[in-house]
Write an enzyme that holds these catalytic residues in place. Sequence first.
Site, mmCIF file in Angstrom:
data_model
loop_
_atom_site.group_PDB
_atom_site.id
_atom_site.type_symbol
_atom_site.label_atom_id
_atom_site.label_comp_id
_atom_site.label_asym_id
_atom_site.label_seq_id
_atom_site.Cartn_x
_atom_site.Cartn_y
_atom_site.Cartn_z
ATOM 1 N N CYS A 134 0.851 -1.195 0.000
ATOM 2 C CA CYS A 134 0.000 0.000 0.000
ATOM 3 C C CYS A 134 0.884 1.241 0.000
ATOM 4 C CB CYS A 134 -0.921 -0.004 1.221
ATOM 5 S SG CYS A 134 -1.934 1.484 1.391
ATOM 6 N N CYS A 137 -0.173 3.983 2.414
ATOM 7 C CA CYS A 137 0.072 3.603 3.811
ATOM 8 C C CYS A 137 1.547 3.737 4.179
ATOM 9 C CB CYS A 137 -0.373 2.159 4.068
ATOM 10 S SG CYS A 137 -2.076 1.784 3.644
ATOM 11 N N ASP A 138 2.416 3.213 3.321
ATOM 12 C CA ASP A 138 3.833 3.063 3.672
ATOM 13 C C ASP A 138 4.795 3.901 2.834
ATOM 14 O OD1 ASP A 138 3.108 1.112 5.562
ATOM 15 O OD2 ASP A 138 3.109 -0.455 4.033
#
Length: 308
Positions: A134, A137-138
């Site tokens: 993701c 997300c990261d």
Amino acid sequence: MEQIYDVAVLGGGPGGYTAALYCARAGLSTVVLEKLSPGGQMATTSNVENYPGFAEGVDGFDLAMQMKDGAERFGVETLFADATAVALEGGVKTITTSSGERRARTVILATGADPRPLGVPHEDELRGRGVAYCATCDGMLYRGKTVVVVGGGNSAAEDALFLSRVCKKVYLVHRGAVLTASKSYWTALQKAENVEFIWNSRVVELLYGSVVTGIVLEGVESGNRSELACDGVFIAVGRIPNTGLFHGVLEMDAAGYLIADETTRTALPGVFAVGDVRTKPLRQIITAAADGAVASKYAEAYLAEQEG
């Protein structure tokens, strides 16, 4: 006498526990059925930086436990068991689990979706150590670094665009000669000066020490292999919705996601779908939590209607 809950929530991720919290605070008896541990995919993320209220980010597992504890504070029960069958029609629905049956007047499905793995050696053990699924997300963990995105669809293109704004260099590896992503993504990617395409190639090996240091590429047609140094690999080759229990029971789209609109209601009365398991344009922790709050509203309204 067997208890019949007002609400049974299948899945203990952010969507499930938000739904449970709101239902319990509305005075509805609520149980969460979770097969492993709270949090779902969120619990595997070491540093969640895009969930409001945590200026320095938060460990995904810690956030999951806070969601669970917050819901249980208002009377939510948690049962750790594997659901094996569902009967969702009628006024009382039944969920069969490894710990027996649970019955409820409404059911909120929050079973999530798992990233489709690439299937290369050591992929799972390197998750969080250079392997990610993701970008939103990261991605910030790789600010100023070199990363590889694997895939050719809309998700891969979107990830590559996002990463191009924070990373020094982005390689987009695709096994075909053209992207399957929509034209708008292709146009935007061509304008990104730090994005480089690697066509007709697949990743067959991850190079690593304590973290990922590179990949081994193989030509789809030639079979020739080469190494490419990088700091991280974002795998975007699709997701697998956890909807096996619902085949033949609920309507799904072509990719297997449960069809439910922004009310989260499915075609079956009293059955709702929230979070990554339902059809939606964006799958994030915050959108799953929002779904949970919405589902509680319509579950409460459904129960009130049934009671006359």
